[in-house]
Design an enzyme around this catalytic site. Structure first.
Site, PDB file in Angstrom:
ATOM      1  N   CYS A 162       0.813  -1.217   0.000  1.00  0.00           N
ATOM      2  CA  CYS A 162       0.000   0.000   0.000  1.00  0.00           C
ATOM      3  C   CYS A 162       0.849   1.270   0.000  1.00  0.00           C
ATOM      4  O   CYS A 162       0.291   2.372  -0.006  1.00  0.00           O
ATOM      5  CB  CYS A 162      -0.953  -0.021   1.179  1.00  0.00           C
ATOM      6  SG  CYS A 162      -2.009  -1.487   1.168  1.00  0.00           S
ATOM      7  N   THR A 269       1.945  -8.357   8.399  1.00  0.00           N
ATOM      8  CA  THR A 269       0.758  -7.523   8.176  1.00  0.00           C
ATOM      9  C   THR A 269       0.530  -6.455   9.242  1.00  0.00           C
ATOM     10  O   THR A 269      -0.262  -5.538   9.016  1.00  0.00           O
ATOM     11  CB  THR A 269      -0.511  -8.409   8.105  1.00  0.00           C
ATOM     12  OG1 THR A 269      -0.633  -9.160   9.322  1.00  0.00           O
ATOM     13  CG2 THR A 269      -0.432  -9.371   6.924  1.00  0.00           C
ATOM     14  N   HIS A 302      -2.091   8.014   6.253  1.00  0.00           N
ATOM     15  CA  HIS A 302      -2.393   6.716   5.646  1.00  0.00           C
ATOM     16  C   HIS A 302      -3.796   6.307   6.076  1.00  0.00           C
ATOM     17  O   HIS A 302      -4.583   5.887   5.247  1.00  0.00           O
ATOM     18  CB  HIS A 302      -1.349   5.695   6.074  1.00  0.00           C
ATOM     19  CG  HIS A 302      -1.468   4.375   5.385  1.00  0.00           C
ATOM     20  ND1 HIS A 302      -1.441   4.253   4.014  1.00  0.00           N
ATOM     21  CD2 HIS A 302      -1.645   3.115   5.870  1.00  0.00           C
ATOM     22  CE1 HIS A 302      -1.578   2.972   3.676  1.00  0.00           C
ATOM     23  NE2 HIS A 302      -1.718   2.268   4.785  1.00  0.00           N
ATOM     24  N   THR A 306      -8.395   0.866  10.119  1.00  0.00           N
ATOM     25  CA  THR A 306      -8.208  -0.320  10.957  1.00  0.00           C
ATOM     26  C   THR A 306      -7.921   0.138  12.384  1.00  0.00           C
ATOM     27  O   THR A 306      -7.242   1.154  12.589  1.00  0.00           O
ATOM     28  CB  THR A 306      -7.041  -1.203  10.475  1.00  0.00           C
ATOM     29  OG1 THR A 306      -5.824  -0.453  10.506  1.00  0.00           O
ATOM     30  CG2 THR A 306      -7.293  -1.686   9.055  1.00  0.00           C
ATOM     31  N   PRO A 307      -8.435  -0.571  13.391  1.00  0.00           N
ATOM     32  CA  PRO A 307      -8.219  -0.128  14.780  1.00  0.00           C
ATOM     33  C   PRO A 307      -6.743   0.036  15.130  1.00  0.00           C
ATOM     34  O   PRO A 307      -6.339   1.043  15.719  1.00  0.00           O
ATOM     35  CB  PRO A 307      -8.879  -1.255  15.596  1.00  0.00           C
ATOM     36  CG  PRO A 307      -9.958  -1.771  14.689  1.00  0.00           C
ATOM     37  CD  PRO A 307      -9.357  -1.714  13.307  1.00  0.00           C
ATOM     38  N   GLU A 313      -0.488   5.136  13.871  1.00  0.00           N
ATOM     39  CA  GLU A 313      -0.120   6.332  13.105  1.00  0.00           C
ATOM     40  C   GLU A 313      -0.416   7.597  13.909  1.00  0.00           C
ATOM     41  O   GLU A 313       0.394   8.533  13.934  1.00  0.00           O
ATOM     42  CB  GLU A 313      -0.867   6.366  11.767  1.00  0.00           C
ATOM     43  CG  GLU A 313      -0.452   7.567  10.903  1.00  0.00           C
ATOM     44  CD  GLU A 313      -1.107   7.575   9.523  1.00  0.00           C
ATOM     45  OE1 GLU A 313      -2.088   6.833   9.315  1.00  0.00           O
ATOM     46  OE2 GLU A 313      -0.616   8.320   8.653  1.00  0.00           O
ATOM     47  N   LYS A 332      -9.463   8.054   2.758  1.00  0.00           N
ATOM     48  CA  LYS A 332     -10.011   6.697   2.660  1.00  0.00           C
ATOM     49  C   LYS A 332     -11.428   6.609   3.246  1.00  0.00           C
ATOM     50  O   LYS A 332     -12.157   5.666   2.937  1.00  0.00           O
ATOM     51  CB  LYS A 332      -9.069   5.703   3.339  1.00  0.00           C
ATOM     52  CG  LYS A 332      -7.717   5.563   2.629  1.00  0.00           C
ATOM     53  CD  LYS A 332      -6.828   4.525   3.280  1.00  0.00           C
ATOM     54  CE  LYS A 332      -5.508   4.337   2.538  1.00  0.00           C
ATOM     55  NZ  LYS A 332      -4.535   5.434   2.782  1.00  0.00           N
ATOM     56  N   HIS A 337      -9.828   2.194   0.301  1.00  0.00           N
ATOM     57  CA  HIS A 337      -8.386   1.948   0.223  1.00  0.00           C
ATOM     58  C   HIS A 337      -8.041   1.414  -1.169  1.00  0.00           C
ATOM     59  O   HIS A 337      -8.375   0.277  -1.515  1.00  0.00           O
ATOM     60  CB  HIS A 337      -7.977   0.939   1.289  1.00  0.00           C
ATOM     61  CG  HIS A 337      -6.502   0.855   1.529  1.00  0.00           C
ATOM     62  ND1 HIS A 337      -5.568   1.420   0.687  1.00  0.00           N
ATOM     63  CD2 HIS A 337      -5.793   0.244   2.524  1.00  0.00           C
ATOM     64  CE1 HIS A 337      -4.355   1.177   1.161  1.00  0.00           C
ATOM     65  NE2 HIS A 337      -4.466   0.478   2.265  1.00  0.00           N
ATOM     66  N   PHE A 396       1.955  -3.540   3.789  1.00  0.00           N
ATOM     67  CA  PHE A 396       2.273  -4.862   4.337  1.00  0.00           C
ATOM     68  C   PHE A 396       3.773  -5.122   4.176  1.00  0.00           C
ATOM     69  O   PHE A 396       4.408  -4.662   3.231  1.00  0.00           O
ATOM     70  CB  PHE A 396       1.494  -5.932   3.576  1.00  0.00           C
ATOM     71  CG  PHE A 396       0.078  -6.138   4.064  1.00  0.00           C
ATOM     72  CD1 PHE A 396      -0.454  -5.414   5.106  1.00  0.00           C
ATOM     73  CD2 PHE A 396      -0.723  -7.101   3.466  1.00  0.00           C
ATOM     74  CE1 PHE A 396      -1.759  -5.622   5.555  1.00  0.00           C
ATOM     75  CE2 PHE A 396      -2.024  -7.326   3.895  1.00  0.00           C
ATOM     76  CZ  PHE A 396      -2.545  -6.581   4.935  1.00  0.00           C
TER      77      PHE A 396
END
Length: 408
Positions: A162, A269, A302, A306-307, A313, A332, A337, A396
């Protein structure tokens, strides 16, 4: 601007908000989620995504070319043509060996491979298209764009998951600095909203499960975020040395001043919990630009929704900037995404933010996670005086790429 800055002279965007820079900007600034039930994902646990509306590849590229190339390449080719036109460049007149193409991609031709596997499983080897490889190999997107635009300088594909699109801009910047080219067409593309992509990300637990309300599923930094939404798109920019751009009278839309890359060296990941890899990429980008954190007036995060990723970040930004964090956004929430395209799409949006002195809102952010000490713009665009902005991209494998832009 410093002597090492590169001029951004052209932008191209193909996103779920629209085909074109203005369409994409307007849709992102509207502050609404664009995910919806996707018929190509029918029957899967996660059956919604974001996609580019009214993308008529045959009308834009011609039926013969459309038939020969995969959708991820179609998206990139349209965005590249937009960027070149925006830069007022004519491929019939430029010095082709001095024009580079660098494009990033993560998933590449998943749909083409799925079709080939289906024929193979049915024992129909001769039904597999001889174009399976030319349509699906990751490198073919840069190859096809170079052929389309008659650009015969360095031609590369980057793949850092990504972060691929941002990595492509960084590598293109390096080619310009080294003197390997005079013009660089750089960006990213992807189309992972295919059954294999949705199923694989679902099994990883990375996708939002909000099937009852897809439009509200991608909600970066919100307390109720539960994963990202698969999307598709492409972003392309034209980069030149400033003196080259000025010599031909080009409009300069902004400057790519710094590029930083790093690896977490931690997990396939999951990002490092302490955000060390991301922080080092930000610091490297600022050092490359000869800048300090105080010169960052906006961050295009970014922010995947996601939790874990959003928390890491946000904590990294809080540590770096202290209590004076600049306004942060994540596109996003609106467009999902786009994987390998994300870094390039968001870089283009960052240039637009600097140009227009306006930070787009983060769609679907209703209640900021109280553990995140950052200033996230939500609900409506925010007018903001700024001369420098970061665009973050993390992939990833713990591969991180950060770009620092200056206003023109």
């Amino acid at each position: 601007m410093t002597a090492r800055d590169m001029a951004v002279t052209g932008l191209g965007l193909v996103t779920p908000a629209g085909v074109g820079v203005e369409e994409s900007w307007t849709g992102i600034c509207a502050g609404s989620g664009l995910a919806a039930r996707d018929e190509v994902l029918t029957g899967l646990p996660v059956d919604f995504s974001c996609w580019v509306p009214d993308f008529d590849a045959a009308a834009l590229l011609g039926p013969r070319l459309t038939w020969r190339i995969d959708r991820f390449t179609q998206l990139a080719m349209v965005a590249a043509r937009q960027a070149v036109a925006d830069a007022a460049l004519d491929p019939e007149e430029w010095d082709a060996p001095r024009v580079a193409v660098v494009l990033g991609v993560a998933a590449a031709g998943g749909d083409t491979w799925t079709d080939a596997y289906r024929h193979l499983a049915e024992g129909r080897v001769n039904a597999i298209s001889p174009l399976t490889l030319p349509r699906s190999l990751p490198n073919m997107v840069a190859g096809e764009v170079s052929m389309d635009l008659r650009a015969t300088g360095p031609c590369l594909t980057t793949s850092t998951a990504c972060a691929s699109g941002a990595t492509a801009l960084g590598i293109a910047r390096d080619l310009l600095r080294s003197g390997s080219c005079d013009i660089a067409i750089a960006g990213g593309t992807d189309c992972a909203r295919v059954p294999m992509g949705s199923a694989a990300f679902y099994r990883l637990g990375a996708l939002s499960q909000r099937r009852d309300d897809p439009a509200a599923a991608s909600r970066p930094f919100d307390v109720d975020r539960d994963g990202f939404v698969l999307s598709e798109g492409a972003g392309v920019v034209v980069l030149e040395r400033p003196e080259h751009a000025r010599a031909r009278g080009a409009r300069i839309r902004g400057y790519l001043a710094g590029y930083g890359a790093s690896a977490d060296g931690y997990h396939a990941t999951s990002p490092r919990p302490d955000g060390d890899g991301a922080r080092r990429a930000v610091e490297a980008a600022l050092a490359d630009a000869g800048s300090e954190p105080a010169e960052v007036h906006h961050v295009n995060a970014h922010g995947t929704s996601t939790p874990q990723g959003d928390r890491i970040e946000a904590n990294m930004l809080g540590t770096l900037f202290g209590s004076g964090t600049p306004p942060v956004t994540s596109v996003k929430g609106a467009i999902g995404h786009t994987l390998g395209a994300a870094g390039a799409v968001e870089a283009a949006v960052t240039v637009l933010s600097l140009e227009r002195q306006l930070v787009p809102p983060t769609a679907n952010l209703n209640q900021l996670d109280e553990g995140l000490a950052i200033d996230v713009v939500t609900k409506a665009p925010r007018a903001h005086r700024m001369t420098g902005a970061l665009s973050n991209a993390f992939g990833f494998g713990g591969q991180n790429a950060v770009l620092f832009f200056r206003a023109a």
